[in-house]
Design an enzyme around this catalytic site. Structure first.
Site, mmCIF file in Angstrom:
data_model
loop_
_atom_site.group_PDB
_atom_site.id
_atom_site.type_symbol
_atom_site.label_atom_id
_atom_site.label_comp_id
_atom_site.label_asym_id
_atom_site.label_seq_id
_atom_site.Cartn_x
_atom_site.Cartn_y
_atom_site.Cartn_z
ATOM 1 N N HIS A 1 0.846 -1.185 0.000
ATOM 2 C CA HIS A 1 0.000 0.000 0.000
ATOM 3 C C HIS A 1 0.886 1.242 0.000
ATOM 4 O O HIS A 1 2.096 1.149 0.218
ATOM 5 C CB HIS A 1 -0.947 0.012 1.214
ATOM 6 C CG HIS A 1 -0.236 -0.020 2.518
ATOM 7 N ND1 HIS A 1 -0.121 -1.166 3.279
ATOM 8 C CD2 HIS A 1 0.441 0.942 3.197
ATOM 9 C CE1 HIS A 1 0.580 -0.899 4.368
ATOM 10 N NE2 HIS A 1 0.942 0.377 4.340
HETATM 11 C C1 T46 Z 1 3.038 0.752 6.868
HETATM 12 C C2 T46 Z 1 3.757 -0.510 7.154
HETATM 13 C C3 T46 Z 1 5.232 -0.285 7.359
HETATM 14 C C4 T46 Z 1 -4.434 -0.395 13.238
HETATM 15 O O1 T46 Z 1 -5.557 -0.613 13.727
HETATM 16 N N1 T46 Z 1 -3.703 0.675 13.682
HETATM 17 C C5 T46 Z 1 -2.479 0.961 13.198
HETATM 18 O O2 T46 Z 1 -1.863 1.940 13.634
HETATM 19 C C6 T46 Z 1 -1.943 0.131 12.150
HETATM 20 C C7 T46 Z 1 -0.573 0.418 11.542
HETATM 21 C C8 T46 Z 1 -2.665 -0.932 11.715
HETATM 22 N N2 T46 Z 1 -3.900 -1.184 12.257
HETATM 23 C C9 T46 Z 1 -4.657 -2.371 11.824
HETATM 24 C C10 T46 Z 1 -5.121 -2.365 10.375
HETATM 25 C C11 T46 Z 1 -5.092 -3.822 9.993
HETATM 26 O O3 T46 Z 1 -6.285 -4.434 10.367
HETATM 27 O O4 T46 Z 1 -3.769 -3.496 11.936
HETATM 28 C C12 T46 Z 1 -3.976 -4.401 10.867
HETATM 29 C C13 T46 Z 1 -2.670 -4.627 10.102
HETATM 30 O O5 T46 Z 1 -2.345 -3.430 9.389
HETATM 31 P P1 T46 Z 1 -1.748 -3.457 7.911
HETATM 32 O O6 T46 Z 1 -2.318 -4.582 7.151
HETATM 33 O O7 T46 Z 1 -1.883 -2.095 7.320
HETATM 34 O O8 T46 Z 1 -0.204 -3.764 8.250
HETATM 35 P P2 T46 Z 1 1.068 -3.767 7.321
HETATM 36 O O9 T46 Z 1 2.136 -4.459 8.068
HETATM 37 O O10 T46 Z 1 0.736 -4.249 5.949
HETATM 38 O O11 T46 Z 1 1.440 -2.204 7.172
HETATM 39 C C14 T46 Z 1 1.839 -1.442 8.289
HETATM 40 C C15 T46 Z 1 1.145 -0.071 8.332
HETATM 41 O O12 T46 Z 1 -0.267 -0.230 8.231
HETATM 42 C C16 T46 Z 1 1.594 0.818 7.200
HETATM 43 O O13 T46 Z 1 1.177 2.143 7.446
HETATM 44 O O14 T46 Z 1 3.568 1.650 6.249
HETATM 45 O O15 T46 Z 1 3.242 -1.251 8.259
#
Ligand code: T46
Length: 132
Positions: free
Chosen positions: A50
């Site tokens: 993303h």
């Molecule tokens: C990024 C990379 C480096 C939350 O509720 N609060 C938060 O602050 C974050 C970061 C995530 N979430 C929830 C949203 C999803 O349901 O946690 C779950 C996993 O998040 P996501 O799929 O976005 O995780 P990554 O590892 O793909 O990405 C994350 C960050 O979201 C993103 O901003 O730059 O780490």
């Protein structure tokens, strides 16, 4: 200019060991509104895929290693994150992917904004449209 903008965090160690201090608007170039960490990523799993519109983040690999890919729609670059003394600054409109997590990898992330799903662009075709 490279998309891989690393910030050095020199250790403030002494004979007892090392310590790194992270301070908003000092060695981190924004006000820190949120801190999260990614750990226990399962074998073979990649994360990210993303971009963000507004969010700025600094990603520090405080244990283990992973391979970070960044892409602004024109250029794609990658680097291994494997040092607690370096942070990768990722600004808005940069697609990011994280691959090849070691079992012990812990990514500490400092973010300029509170969590907002509306700031995410989670589809690569939409990302390319937005940056073109
Ligand atoms: C990024 C990379 C480096 C939350 O509720 N609060 C938060 O602050 C974050 C970061 C995530 N979430 C929830 C949203 C999803 O349901 O946690 C779950 C996993 O998040 P996501 O799929 O976005 O995780 P990554 O590892 O793909 O990405 C994350 C960050 O979201 C993103 O901003 O730059 O780490």
């Amino acid at each position: 200019m490279s998309l891989l903008k690393f910030i050095d965090f020199p250790p403030l160690g002494d004979e007892r060991g090392s310590l790194v201090a992270l301070e908003g608007n000092k060695n981190v170039p924004f006000t820190i509104k949120r801190v999260y960490y990614i750990f226990d990523t399962k074998k073979g799993v990649s994360r990210g895929f993303h971009a963000h519109k507004k969010l700025q983040q600094v990603v520090i690999c405080i244990a283990g290693s992973c391979r970070m890919v960044v892409d602004d729609g024109a250029t794609r670059e990658e680097a291994w994150l494997n040092s607690s003394l370096k942070g990768l600054l990722i600004n808005g409109f940069v697609w990011r992917e994280m691959h090849d997590f070691s079992d012990d990898c812990i990514l500490l992330v400092l973010a300029s904004e509170h969590y907002d799903e509306a700031d995410y662009i989670r589809n690569y075709e939409n990302f390319l449209k937005e940056v073109s």
